[in-house]
Design a protein around this motif. Structure first.
Motif, PDB file in Angstrom:
ATOM      1  N   LEU A  75     -60.671 -75.797 -41.019  1.00 34.29           N
ATOM      2  CA  LEU A  75     -59.561 -76.003 -41.949  1.00 34.29           C
ATOM      3  C   LEU A  75     -58.928 -74.674 -42.343  1.00 34.29           C
ATOM      4  N   ASN A  76     -57.598 -74.656 -42.359  1.00 34.34           N
ATOM      5  CA  ASN A  76     -56.835 -73.537 -42.903  1.00 34.34           C
ATOM      6  C   ASN A  76     -55.879 -74.113 -43.949  1.00 34.34           C
ATOM      7  N   ALA A  77     -55.695 -73.422 -45.069  1.00 37.63           N
ATOM      8  CA  ALA A  77     -54.863 -73.973 -46.141  1.00 37.63           C
ATOM      9  C   ALA A  77     -54.256 -72.872 -46.988  1.00 37.63           C
ATOM     10  N   HIS A  78     -53.116 -73.197 -47.603  1.00 38.39           N
ATOM     11  CA  HIS A  78     -52.484 -72.332 -48.590  1.00 38.39           C
ATOM     12  C   HIS A  78     -51.594 -73.202 -49.481  1.00 38.39           C
ATOM     13  N   PHE A  79     -51.159 -72.659 -50.588  1.00 40.70           N
ATOM     14  CA  PHE A  79     -50.263 -73.385 -51.488  1.00 40.70           C
ATOM     15  C   PHE A  79     -48.833 -73.347 -50.952  1.00 40.70           C
ATOM     16  N   PHE A  80     -48.051 -74.429 -51.238  1.00 37.29           N
ATOM     17  CA  PHE A  80     -46.602 -74.346 -51.066  1.00 37.29           C
ATOM     18  C   PHE A  80     -45.963 -74.506 -52.449  1.00 37.29           C
ATOM     19  N   HIS A  81     -44.751 -73.961 -52.638  1.00 37.10           N
ATOM     20  CA  HIS A  81     -44.171 -73.778 -53.962  1.00 37.10           C
ATOM     21  C   HIS A  81     -42.801 -74.427 -54.071  1.00 37.10           C
ATOM     22  N   ASP A  82     -42.370 -74.642 -55.336  1.00 42.36           N
ATOM     23  CA  ASP A  82     -41.017 -75.139 -55.578  1.00 42.36           C
ATOM     24  C   ASP A  82     -40.040 -73.956 -55.618  1.00 42.36           C
ATOM     25  N   ASP A  83     -38.774 -74.244 -55.965  1.00 40.69           N
ATOM     26  CA  ASP A  83     -37.756 -73.195 -55.951  1.00 40.69           C
ATOM     27  C   ASP A  83     -38.042 -72.088 -56.963  1.00 40.69           C
ATOM     28  N   GLU A  84     -38.830 -72.409 -57.984  1.00 44.01           N
ATOM     29  CA  GLU A  84     -39.150 -71.419 -59.001  1.00 44.01           C
ATOM     30  C   GLU A  84     -40.441 -70.656 -58.693  1.00 44.01           C
ATOM     31  N   GLY A  85     -41.031 -70.941 -57.527  1.00 43.98           N
ATOM     32  CA  GLY A  85     -42.248 -70.237 -57.124  1.00 43.98           C
ATOM     33  C   GLY A  85     -43.521 -70.825 -57.692  1.00 43.98           C
ATOM     34  N   LYS A  86     -43.435 -71.993 -58.279  1.00 44.97           N
ATOM     35  CA  LYS A  86     -44.606 -72.636 -58.872  1.00 44.97           C
ATOM     36  C   LYS A  86     -45.305 -73.481 -57.800  1.00 44.97           C
ATOM     37  N   PRO A  87     -46.649 -73.331 -57.634  1.00 42.50           N
ATOM     38  CA  PRO A  87     -47.349 -74.139 -56.621  1.00 42.50           C
ATOM     39  C   PRO A  87     -47.282 -75.620 -56.954  1.00 42.50           C
ATOM     40  N   ILE A  88     -46.905 -76.405 -55.973  1.00 40.98           N
ATOM     41  CA  ILE A  88     -46.792 -77.847 -56.185  1.00 40.98           C
ATOM     42  C   ILE A  88     -47.658 -78.645 -55.221  1.00 40.98           C
ATOM     43  N   GLY A  89     -48.361 -77.966 -54.322  1.00 45.33           N
ATOM     44  CA  GLY A  89     -49.204 -78.683 -53.387  1.00 45.33           C
ATOM     45  C   GLY A  89     -49.913 -77.745 -52.435  1.00 45.33           C
ATOM     46  N   ILE A  90     -50.647 -78.340 -51.505  1.00 43.91           N
ATOM     47  CA  ILE A  90     -51.425 -77.595 -50.521  1.00 43.91           C
ATOM     48  C   ILE A  90     -51.021 -78.061 -49.133  1.00 43.91           C
ATOM     49  N   GLU A  91     -50.823 -77.120 -48.240  1.00 42.53           N
ATOM     50  CA  GLU A  91     -50.527 -77.464 -46.861  1.00 42.53           C
ATOM     51  C   GLU A  91     -51.395 -76.614 -45.944  1.00 42.53           C
ATOM     52  N   GLY A  92     -51.646 -77.154 -44.758  1.00 42.04           N
ATOM     53  CA  GLY A  92     -52.496 -76.407 -43.837  1.00 42.04           C
ATOM     54  C   GLY A  92     -52.723 -77.154 -42.540  1.00 42.04           C
ATOM     55  N   THR A  93     -53.761 -76.756 -41.826  1.00 40.90           N
ATOM     56  CA  THR A  93     -54.072 -77.344 -40.524  1.00 40.90           C
ATOM     57  C   THR A  93     -55.540 -77.734 -40.457  1.00 40.90           C
ATOM     58  N   LEU A  94     -55.808 -78.710 -39.596  1.00 37.06           N
ATOM     59  CA  LEU A  94     -57.166 -79.123 -39.267  1.00 37.06           C
ATOM     60  C   LEU A  94     -57.275 -79.141 -37.752  1.00 37.06           C
ATOM     61  N   GLU A  95     -58.337 -78.524 -37.235  1.00 34.78           N
ATOM     62  CA  GLU A  95     -58.553 -78.511 -35.784  1.00 34.78           C
ATOM     63  C   GLU A  95     -59.998 -78.880 -35.495  1.00 34.78           C
ATOM     64  N   SER A  96     -60.195 -79.799 -34.577  1.00 37.93           N
ATOM     65  CA  SER A  96     -61.547 -80.252 -34.252  1.00 37.93           C
ATOM     66  C   SER A  96     -62.351 -79.143 -33.576  1.00 37.93           C
ATOM     67  N   ILE A  97     -63.561 -78.926 -34.080  1.00 36.04           N
ATOM     68  CA  ILE A  97     -64.511 -77.996 -33.439  1.00 36.04           C
ATOM     69  C   ILE A  97     -65.815 -78.730 -33.185  1.00 36.04           C
ATOM     70  N   HIS A  98     -65.714 -80.036 -33.011  1.00 38.18           N
ATOM     71  CA  HIS A  98     -66.920 -80.862 -32.915  1.00 38.18           C
ATOM     72  C   HIS A  98     -67.778 -80.472 -31.712  1.00 38.18           C
ATOM     73  N   SER A  99     -67.146 -80.263 -30.578  1.00 37.77           N
ATOM     74  CA  SER A  99     -67.910 -79.887 -29.375  1.00 37.77           C
ATOM     75  C   SER A  99     -68.587 -78.542 -29.563  1.00 37.77           C
ATOM     76  N   LEU A 100     -67.854 -77.597 -30.170  1.00 37.07           N
ATOM     77  CA  LEU A 100     -68.422 -76.276 -30.434  1.00 37.07           C
ATOM     78  C   LEU A 100     -69.601 -76.376 -31.390  1.00 37.07           C
ATOM     79  N   LYS A 101     -69.454 -77.197 -32.449  1.00 35.91           N
ATOM     80  CA  LYS A 101     -70.524 -77.352 -33.435  1.00 35.91           C
ATOM     81  C   LYS A 101     -71.759 -77.982 -32.797  1.00 35.91           C
ATOM     82  N   LEU A 102     -71.568 -78.992 -31.937  1.00 37.57           N
ATOM     83  CA  LEU A 102     -72.700 -79.611 -31.253  1.00 37.57           C
ATOM     84  C   LEU A 102     -73.414 -78.599 -30.361  1.00 37.57           C
TER      85      LEU A 102
END
Length: 588
Positions: free
Chosen positions: A179-206
């Motif tokens: 998982l990778n994540a960071h905040f995204f903001h409104d026009d005033e620079g106030k954080p209003i949520g979280i956005e990011g990516t998810l990538e499967s590493i299941h084979s690597l973990k096994l």
């Protein structure tokens, strides 16, 4: 007046005709332009109307402006059509990329509700984008504490990178993702949520889990082997110790007789067995972590000269030339001189053993403050398929008959372990039929000044005669007690042979004196071991008495306890000479 009115009517009629002509001409030109006919037609019509009357000039200018406007509108229309087509194509490409990307993009609000997620989430979690949207992200964490940890990192650092999470799939299975994540903001620079990516590493973990499990199994198997070696060496050392003491006593009785030579022949296989047990003990101690580095600054060049001289004296093969090649005549290192010497000695002995003619070279070179110590030979060489095998226990090249004169196949196994303990790696370059080269590296240091290079040499205490000295021996093996007692009585000692603390106290009470030295086995029957028995006897005596621990136990527990006991410890079998030296230098 009538003349004026006629003139006005004439002018009005003429103006109207001209205006009508211009309008009709303009309409024709506009129709031609709008229909895509040549612009020349419009220009011809315009010029005809201009020659009809001067009054048409103003109208013609207006018509030209209108025509220019129409031309601009037409061009703008084509431009808009072209850009709409480009936007449509780009939109299709973005939707295709969005739908087929491997990573899952997501957005949540600050409460964790999923706002947006890409279709690749279906492959990762088994849910469609529609099923995931508006649900709580917390519902998909298999370990809720992972989400809490992730949010703590995000709040503290503002970004989360390569964070591993276990997620619950729709089918009930667990899948590992990064998982990778960071905040995204409104026009005033106030954080209003979280956005990011998810990538499967299941084979690597096994794969990682499988590797970790295999490593644990290997480590446990190695620990079992070490425990077996420790137990086996203890059981074998007991009788060997007794035999060694008996033979030494018997040798005195056979002096001056022809039987002494036969006794020496009997002692030879005993010494071989002792050497084998020492090698096994070395392997067990190295695997158990029972060997500690005694790091000090010393002259490596001088150490190699000493080792070379010792090997040169012991060399018995006339067709083998031993050579020393020192590229650095005064090289200093900060390492363990005893282990370095043992490692080099093993490599030289091994090279000489497998070289029937030619040369064996002990070499030292240096590059960028890294010292390279190598041993090269012109011996048998080793096939590529066997070059890793020879570092395993009991593996020998060219000794299928297991000839004991060629050793037991433990030297290189021990050498690799010692090299790793020194922070190095023992490497091999070999060609079958041409010879081999073993080498390892150490870090060099600057030579110290004269004021700091002087090392205090240990001054051996003047030996004390043992006649009349009272020695307490404690061992639960009757053969050891008897043979050790006979040996020390030969030296003139008075000996109290005991098997535990109680028997030692009884014997000392009858002797009515404190012992001059105590020798105890570590493993004793009953509740107390040798360390505890020595501690009790010291406490009862009210003073520190020279004491020695003997043991055949090479377990990690024993080595750890003995290291903190304060008593010197020697592994069985101890030679009579070493035992005599300890007593004569310890007793005052």
């Amino acid at each position: 007046m009538r003349h004026v009115l006629k003139t006005h009517q004439l002018m009005t009629t003429l103006g109207t005709r001209i205006l009508l002509t211009m309008i009709l001409t303009w309409l024709g030109a506009a129709a031609a332009f709008a229909s895509g006919d040549a612009v020349e037609q419009a220009q011809v019509g315009l010029m005809e109307s201009l020659t009809t009357s001067p009054w048409a000039l103003l109208i013609a200018l207006n018509i030209m402006l209108v025509l220019a406007g129409l031309f601009y509108v037409r061009s703008l229309k084509k431009m808009v059509q072209k850009r709409n087509q480009l936007l449509e194509e780009t939109s299709k490409e973005l939707h295709s990329l969005f739908d087929n990307m491997q990573e899952t993009l997501y957005r949540t609000d600050l409460a964790g509700r999923i706002i947006m997620v890409t279709p690749s989430a279906t492959k990762l979690l088994g849910y469609t984008s529609q099923e995931l949207t508006h649900s709580q992200s917390a519902d998909y964490y298999q370990q809720p504490e992972q989400q809490k940890t992730m949010l703590d990192i995000l709040a503290k650092e503002g970004v989360v990178s390569n964070f591993r999470v276990a997620l619950k799939r729709k089918d009930g299975h667990i899948v590992w993702a990064e998982l990778n994540a960071h905040f995204f903001h409104d026009d005033e620079g106030k954080p209003i949520g979280i956005e990011g990516t998810l990538e499967s590493i299941h084979s690597l973990k096994l794969a990682e889990d499988t590797e970790r499990e295999a490593r644990l199994i290997a480590e446990e198997a190695n620990a079992h082997k070490s425990r077996f070696l420790a137990a086996a060496s203890h059981d074998l050392r007991q009788p060997l110790q007794g035999m060694r003491f008996y033979l030494d006593v018997f040798a005195d009785q056979l002096k001056g007789t022809p039987h002494l030579e036969m006794l020496a022949k009997i002692s030879k296989p005993l010494d071989d067995a002792n050497a084998m047990l020492n090698k096994l003990l070395d392997v067990a101690r190295l695997d158990a972590g029972g060997v500690e580095l005694n790091t000090q600054l010393f002259n490596l060049s001088e150490k190699l000269r000493d080792i070379y001289g010792q090997q040169l004296v012991a060399l018995t093969k006339p067709k083998v030339h031993l050579r020393l090649d020192l590229a650095v005549q005064d090289c200093w290192v900060n390492s363990d001189p005893v282990l370095v010497k043992e490692l080099i000695h093993n490599l030289l002995s091994n090279a000489i053993k497998y070289t029937e003619k030619g040369e064996v070279v002990l070499a030292l070179s240096m590059k960028n403050n890294r010292v390279r110590i190598s041993v090269r030979d012109t011996g048998l060489g080793i096939a590529p398929s066997r070059q890793e095998d020879i570092f395993h226990e009991f593996v020998q090249v060219g000794n299928a008959e297991r000839n004991r004169e060629q050793g037991m196949g433990l030297g290189l196994a021990i050498s690799r372990r010692i090299a790793r303990l020194l922070g190095s790696e023992l490497k091999l370059v070999s060609e079958l039929g041409k010879g081999s080269a073993f080498f390892f590296q150490l870090s060099s240091v600057d030579k110290r000044s004269d004021a700091t290079t002087t090392q205090a040499t240990a001054q051996l205490a003047k030996p004390t005669p043992l006649e009349g000295k009272l020695i307490v021996t404690i061992d639960d093996d009757a053969m050891i007690r008897e043979s050790m007692g006979m040996l020390m009585k030969k030296w003139g000692c008075e000996v109290l042979s005991c098997w535990d603390l109680a028997s030692a106290n009884d014997a000392l009470q009858q002797a009515n004196r404190l012992p001059d030295a105590i020798i105890s086995d570590f493993s004793l029957q009953g509740e107390r071991n040798g360390i505890e028995v020595l501690d009790m006897l010291m406490k009862q005596a009210g003073k520190k008495i020279p004491a020695l621990l003997l043991t055949g136990d090479s377990s990690l527990e024993m080595m750890e306890r003995s290291a903190t006991s304060g008593y010197p410890i020697v592994h069985k079998p101890i030679s009579p000479e070493k035992l005599h030296r300890f007593l004569s230098q310890s007793i005052r």
